[in-house]
Design an enzyme around this catalytic site. Structure first.
Site, PDB file in Angstrom:
ATOM      1  N   HIS A 135       0.853  -1.195   0.000  1.00  8.72           N
ATOM      2  CA  HIS A 135       0.000   0.000   0.000  1.00  8.72           C
ATOM      3  C   HIS A 135       0.885   1.239   0.000  1.00  8.72           C
ATOM      4  CE1 HIS A 135      -4.109   1.749   1.305  1.00  8.72           C
ATOM      5  NE2 HIS A 135      -3.371   2.704   0.745  1.00  8.72           N
ATOM      6  N   HIS A 137       1.791   4.891  -1.569  1.00 10.63           N
ATOM      7  CA  HIS A 137       1.564   6.103  -2.353  1.00 10.63           C
ATOM      8  C   HIS A 137       2.952   6.623  -2.720  1.00 10.63           C
ATOM      9  CE1 HIS A 137      -2.788   6.883  -1.155  1.00 10.63           C
ATOM     10  NE2 HIS A 137      -2.421   5.928  -0.305  1.00 10.63           N
ATOM     11  N   LYS A 218      -6.061  -0.280  -9.052  1.00 11.70           N
ATOM     12  CA  LYS A 218      -6.529   0.212  -7.760  1.00 11.70           C
ATOM     13  C   LYS A 218      -7.842   0.968  -7.938  1.00 11.70           C
ATOM     14  CE  LYS A 218      -6.944   1.813  -3.596  1.00 11.70           C
ATOM     15  NZ  LYS A 218      -6.082   2.864  -3.075  1.00 11.70           N
ATOM     16  N   HIS A 220     -10.462   3.363  -6.018  1.00  8.85           N
ATOM     17  CA  HIS A 220     -10.443   4.276  -4.876  1.00  8.85           C
ATOM     18  C   HIS A 220     -11.690   5.144  -4.891  1.00  8.85           C
ATOM     19  CE1 HIS A 220      -9.198   7.272  -1.964  1.00  8.85           C
ATOM     20  NE2 HIS A 220      -8.140   6.532  -1.671  1.00  8.85           N
ATOM     21  N   HIS A 247     -10.252   0.649  -2.199  1.00  7.16           N
ATOM     22  CA  HIS A 247     -10.623   1.533  -1.093  1.00  7.16           C
ATOM     23  C   HIS A 247     -12.086   1.866  -1.357  1.00  7.16           C
ATOM     24  CE1 HIS A 247      -9.751   5.547   1.203  1.00  7.16           C
ATOM     25  NE2 HIS A 247     -11.050   5.460   0.985  1.00  7.16           N
ATOM     26  N   HIS A 273      -6.955  -1.253   4.107  1.00  6.54           N
ATOM     27  CA  HIS A 273      -7.423  -0.776   5.425  1.00  6.54           C
ATOM     28  C   HIS A 273      -8.857  -1.230   5.705  1.00  6.54           C
ATOM     29  CE1 HIS A 273      -8.585   2.384   2.645  1.00  6.54           C
ATOM     30  NE2 HIS A 273      -7.364   2.856   2.612  1.00  6.54           N
ATOM     31  N   HIS A 321      -7.016  13.628   2.090  1.00  7.29           N
ATOM     32  CA  HIS A 321      -8.141  13.531   1.162  1.00  7.29           C
ATOM     33  C   HIS A 321      -8.674  14.889   0.737  1.00  7.29           C
ATOM     34  CE1 HIS A 321      -8.312   9.202   1.088  1.00  7.29           C
ATOM     35  NE2 HIS A 321      -8.024   9.235   2.374  1.00  7.29           N
ATOM     36  N   ASP A 361       0.441   2.543   3.742  1.00 10.07           N
ATOM     37  CA  ASP A 361      -0.316   3.733   3.325  1.00 10.07           C
ATOM     38  C   ASP A 361       0.596   4.956   3.397  1.00 10.07           C
ATOM     39  OD1 ASP A 361      -2.443   5.145   2.332  1.00 10.07           O
ATOM     40  OD2 ASP A 361      -3.816   4.662   3.953  1.00 10.07           O
TER      41      ASP A 361
END
Length: 572
Positions: A135, A137, A218, A220, A247, A273, A321, A361
């Site tokens: 995970h 980024h 992915k 999201h 996600h 998560h 976010h 993450d």
């Protein structure tokens, strides 16, 4: 002639042997050596007046018949066992696990030492497989150094740098970005695989990313994890033998958790998560860890549940976010994800093997250098609060925690490797696999490794002053080693590609210098294949109190006030 020595003297000379026990760092976790592959009286050890000398423990054989490197008398901790052995490396891979030496004069030798063999002293050291963090980024390349120096040797995720989309989502979107990121990966001593953006309701734009080199997709919520997008993305994954990570929809805008499960249609998927603080259907995304086709993972900011966990999450959410603290709806969105009851339950679900993996993450609500550390902190907290697991004995000496340790080490090594189709290359200490190995002093286990090997060569180490007369004087800190330099880097680390990209000659077309490997076998993986972490409970979450019940058992625990592997290790 035989010489009898005490267990303590033997352990100090050659490391622990069968029946000896070792504490991991300053935790309550104790491991017991299950088997010793070396032979008493025939152990090999390097140094002045020691065994590995010409005509003694070192043979006259040419390099084709000998190991390139031998790690002597190491305590291996892996999902398959906790054993003492010599480890032979050849051509960057693990060639043998057994007894090293000179077969011309020693019995039982399975790893030949010759003039062409380098030695790494493993006496009194623990060896684990390099960690696999799924995970990531890719916000800044400096993450790679932090991860490597924590014992992680494989990073899977997405991103393009400090772009707004990458701050929030692990996607490397589109063929152009995938090409550039794969080219950038050539510069770093880390195995790397990229995930494309999976949010699309038609397959064309998803398939072209797989063909361009993405090893998976992915989904999201910030791009819209709708049932239509989920269905389309999984269809492309089935066609290309790649994995999907998701996600899910925190706001339940396009459906509740039941709608998402229905959109899976029984197909394999990796849920990020899975507790929900990192994102996902509020308040009951945690339910999906009981589905046979769901491969659930945690991210490390909720690992383990402590008195500080809740407080730090709100600010992290607002930044990651792209939320606005002046907008009430944004605050409500953030607060809906932070629930002490589900975070507490996550601790227990890890301990019982319902959550199969743990990841970071990185810089997006997680700490890239703390995957391994927080895994073992969670294991310690659960032993302290819940006692021994059923698979671990309790005897007059207090027993050991081998089963619990195997369960937890699998969460950041073999299980993420299986999930993403790379277990044929990495994820465990087994013959034939890439020699990504981490050596630890037991007192620093899980916190600060001593050596990190990539492809059989030392890539990073805790090294003293380079101008000193010996290697140990302060300042000791992590420094890049020769596997991280020049042409050796490209031969010591892997760039993972999809099968279709490899067949299309992407490596040659992009001019990649790194060794490439393909992902495979992802679509048939089920929860049952998650080693030591395959429990599939039926879970309910009370929508008012957020209490979590699994197979009729209320899952709750108190937050930790103090943890091991913490401040005493980071004073300097």
């Amino acid at each position: 002639m035989t010489l009898k020595i005490t267990r303590r003297a033997y352990a100090e000379m050659f490391g622990p042997t069968t029946g000896d026990r070792v504490r991991l760092a300053d935790t309550d976790l104790i491991v017991e050596v299950e088997r010793d592959y070396t032979i008493y009286g025939e152990e090999v050890k390097f140094g002045g007046g020691k065994v590995i000398r010409d005509g003694m423990g070192q043979s006259q054989r040419e390099s084709k018949d000998c190991a390139d490197t031998v790690i002597t008398n190491a305590l291996i901790i892996d999902h398959w066992g906790i054993v003492k052995a010599d480890i032979g490396l050849k051509h960057g891979r693990i060639a043998a696990i057994g007894k090293a030496g000179n077969p011309d004069i020693q019995p039982g030798v399975t790893i030949v030492i010759g003039p062409g063999t380098e030695i790494i002293a493993g006496e009194g050291m623990i060896v684990t497989a390099g960690g696999v963090d799924t995970h990531i980024h890719f916000i800044c390349p400096q993450q790679i150094d932090e991860a490597l120096n924590s014992g992680v040797t494989t990073m899977i995720g997405g991103g393009t740098g400090p772009a707004t989309g990458t701050y929030a989502t692990t996607c490397t979107p589109g063929p152009w970005h995938l090409q550039r990121m794969l080219q950038a990966a050539d510069a770093y001593p880390m195995n790397i695989g990229f995930l494309g953006k999976g949010n699309g309701s038609l397959p064309g734009a998803l398939r072209e990313q797989i063909d361009a080199g993405a090893i998976g997709l992915k989904l999201h919520e910030d791009w819209g994890s709708t049932p239509a997008a989920i269905d389309c993305c999984l269809g492309v994954a089935d066609d290309t033998d790649t994995q999907v990570a998701i996600h899910t929809d925190t706001l339940n805008e396009s459906g509740f958790v039941e709608a998402t499960i229905a959109a899976f249609k029984g197909r394999t998927i990796h849920t990020y998560h899975t507790e929900g603080a990192g994102g996902g259907h509020a308040p009951d995304i945690i339910r999906v860890c009981g589905e046979s086709n769901v491969l659930p993972s945690s991210t490390n900011p909720t690992r383990p549940f402590t008195v500080n966990t809740l407080d730090e999450h709100l600010d992290m959410l607002m930044v990651c976010h792209h939320l606005d603290a002046s907008i009430a709806e944004d605050i409500a969105f953030a607060e809906s994800r932070i629930r002490r009851e589900t975070i507490a339950a996550e601790d227990i679900l890890h301990d019982l093997g319902a959550f199969s993996m743990l990841s970071s993450d990185s810089q997006a609500m997680g700490r890239v250098g703390e995957v391994i550390l927080r895994t073992w902190q969670t294991a310690h907290k659960m032993k302290a609060q819940r006692g021994k697991l059923a698979g671990d004995p309790n005897d007059a000496r207090g027993g050991h925690d081998n089963f619990r340790v195997k369960r937890y080490v699998a969460k950041y090594t073999i299980n993420p490797a299986i999930t993403h189709g790379i277990a044929h290359e990495v994820g465990s200490i087994e013959v034939g696999k890439w020699a990504d190995l981490v050596l630890w002093k037991p007192a620093f286990f899980g916190v600060k490794p001593s050596l990190i090997l990539k492809g059989g060569m030392i890539a990073s180490a805790a090294m003293g002053d380079a101008n000193a007369s010996i290697p140990t004087p302060q300042p000791v800190h992590y420094r890049p080693m020769f596997a991280a330099a020049g042409g050796a880097l490209a031969r010591s680390s892997l760039s993972f590609l999809s099968q279709s990209a490899a067949q299309a000659g992407v490596a040659e077309r992009y001019g990649l210098a790194k060794t490439t490997a393909v992902v495979r076998g992802t679509r048939a993986v089920t929860k049952a294949q998650m080693i030591h972490n395959d429990w599939q409970p039926s879970i309910t979450v009370d929508p008012e109190t957020y209490q979590v019940v699994a197979d009729g058992m209320l899952l709750t625990c108190e937050p930790a006030e103090v943890l091991p592997m913490a401040q005493r290790y980071f004073l300097f």
